[in-house]
Design an enzyme around this catalytic site. Structure first.
Site, mmCIF file in Angstrom:
data_model
loop_
_atom_site.group_PDB
_atom_site.id
_atom_site.type_symbol
_atom_site.label_atom_id
_atom_site.label_comp_id
_atom_site.label_asym_id
_atom_site.label_seq_id
_atom_site.Cartn_x
_atom_site.Cartn_y
_atom_site.Cartn_z
ATOM 1 N N LYS A 189 15.787 2.474 -3.061
ATOM 2 C CA LYS A 189 14.295 3.196 -2.911
ATOM 3 C C LYS A 189 13.477 2.430 -2.040
ATOM 4 O O LYS A 189 13.262 0.999 -2.226
ATOM 5 C CB LYS A 189 13.898 3.330 -4.430
ATOM 6 C CG LYS A 189 13.103 4.499 -4.621
ATOM 7 C CD LYS A 189 12.771 4.710 -6.264
ATOM 8 C CE LYS A 189 11.986 5.836 -6.615
ATOM 9 N NZ LYS A 189 11.742 5.765 -7.802
HETATM 10 O O1 G3P Z 1 9.849 9.086 -10.120
HETATM 11 C C1 G3P Z 1 8.691 8.714 -9.935
HETATM 12 C C2 G3P Z 1 8.004 8.737 -11.140
HETATM 13 O O2 G3P Z 1 8.518 7.812 -11.896
HETATM 14 C C3 G3P Z 1 6.428 8.866 -11.122
HETATM 15 O O3 G3P Z 1 6.275 9.325 -12.163
HETATM 16 O O4 G3P Z 1 4.488 10.168 -14.102
HETATM 17 O O5 G3P Z 1 4.358 7.957 -12.906
HETATM 18 O O6 G3P Z 1 3.885 9.721 -11.694
HETATM 19 P P1 G3P Z 1 4.670 9.380 -12.744
#
Ligand code: G3P
Length: 217
Positions: free
Chosen positions: A83
């Site tokens: 990533k």
């Molecule tokens: O895959 C990316 C994700 O983990 C981000 O999620 O909820 O932290 O915006 P969030």
């Protein structure tokens, strides 16, 4: 549509993998921190549980160091997907890695033009963050529609991996648009099965079945 679990929690990953519904896993530095585990160790363990891509994120900001980190990460297992952030150095790293046959997930995408760049860099996956887009007053699903249109216009093979998924409606909308993959926290994935009428129906069937006095086994 492929489902990835967005977590580094081994117990959650094992439980979801046993359902046969999970096609991969995504992690990020915040999820590794939350797990309290060593990055390399936990990534290796996850790669042994799921056959599909397991995203492991570099933390360097310059191309040379990103390549060194990716070199270490891709040795963990064949299903590691590197990533990288959506920066010029990240895209340069993406091109170098994909040219070498390594899967790459370009993350932190917040515009369709960024997604276009990632596709041109040969990304395996592009990760637009719909939840964070919504949080900041933008329309996360409009972003997915725009990327789908652009990728279809030019037959780009980069898969749209809808990330920062917060609820079932995100999953439904992403599926209707034709996103290739969505990654969500285990709680959101488990929640997709719930419907009040399913529970009510099971209750009614069981009550009537008990009244028959029969047993199948
Ligand atoms: O895959 C990316 C994700 O983990 C981000 O999620 O909820 O932290 O915006 P969030």
């Amino acid at each position: 549509m492929k489902f990835f679990a967005d977590t580094a929690d081994i117990a959650d990953i094992r439980e979801l993998a046993e359902t046969g519904l999970i096609d991969g896993v995504t992690t990020n530095p915040s999820l590794i921190h939350k797990s309290g585990r060593d990055f390399i160790e936990v990534t290796k363990e996850i790669c042994g549980i799921v056959d599909g891509p397991v995203s492991a994120e570099v933390v360097a900001l310059d191309h040379e160091t990103m390549m060194k980190e990716a070199e270490k990460l891709r040795k963990i297992a064949d299903n590691v997907c590197i990533k990288v952030p959506l920066t010029l150095d990240g895209l340069k790293t993406c091109r170098a890695l994909t040219d070498d046959g390594t899967m790459v997930n370009v993350t932190l995408c917040f515009s369709a033009n960024q997604a276009l760049l990632a596709a041109k860099a040969g990304a395996t996956f592009i990760s637009p963050f719909v939840g964070r887009h919504d949080d900041n007053g933008f329309d996360g699903m409009q972003l997915i529609e725009d990327i789908r249109l652009i990728y279809d216009n030019y037959a780009f093979e980069t898969e749209i991996l809808v990330a920062s998924v917060r609820h079932a409606t995100h999953v439904l909308q992403a599926a209707k648009i034709g996103a290739d993959v969505m990654t969500a926290p285990p709680k959101v994935i488990r929640g997709l099965v719930n419907h009040v009428l399913t529970d009510k129906g099971i209750g009614g069937f069981l009550k009537d079945w008990q009244s028959t006095g029969q047993s199948i086994l």
